[in-house]
Design an enzyme around this catalytic site. Sequence first.
Site, short mmCIF file in Angstrom:
data_model
loop_
_atom_site.label_atom_id
_atom_site.label_comp_id
_atom_site.label_asym_id
_atom_site.label_seq_id
_atom_site.Cartn_x
_atom_site.Cartn_y
_atom_site.Cartn_z
CB SER A 123 -0.89 0.00 1.25
OG SER A 123 -1.54 1.25 1.42
CE1 TYR A 136 -3.95 -2.64 5.59
CE2 TYR A 136 -3.14 -0.51 4.81
CZ TYR A 136 -3.62 -1.78 4.55
OH TYR A 136 -3.77 -2.20 3.24
#
Length: 228
Positions: A123, A136
């Site tokens: 990501s 995350y």
Amino acid sequence: MGIGLGLAKAFLAQGAAVAVCGRSREALDTFSRTYPAALAIQADVTNAADRAAMLDQVAKRFGRLDVLVNNAGRFIERDFTTGSDPAVDLEQEVALNLTAPIQLTSEVLVRWPALAALVFVTSGFALVSPTRAPTYGAVKAGLHGFAEGLRRQLTPKGIHVLELLPTTTDTPGTAHETRKKMTTEEVAAVTLKALAQRQPLALPGPMKFLPTLLRIAPQAASRMVANI
């Protein structure tokens, strides 16, 4: 099934033999009805026995594995300012987003040391941790670091390591978001092109600008991405 489904469809369109895995039997049955030539395996990649059984099924059906895509993951928001314990189920988040991809990669390389390529879906948050989900960011940064180091180890063996950093993509997990999204088909197309060209990174849409922005205007880029 979002980016993973998009990648599976793209590989199938190229004539590849494809195996997918997931925890939802219903989703897998739907996939199998649409793509009966593919192998759909119910498995939890955080479970060692499930991973072994999955690889056994791949070996039995296809004999070998050429490309492993580590795509399983979950975005969890955690606020460490509330005074309550924000780290509930942290072990499961780390296991799914970081530990399981590393373990599965190791197990695949033991079975198929002449693998052609490994793909890790990380990501942009691997480069700039999100304010609303710092854990995350931490696990994706960890996976980014693993992919980077592994690439240097495996390059002499001819094994390509590709990291996909998708932008906001139109998946069930982002259905509530109103900002512009790429389709899973668009993300898959960028990924397969990067794979064919043996590029280290696949950067769909606006992600192609992030590494440069972080070099020339790191504070501005960090503020912009971290608060998405």
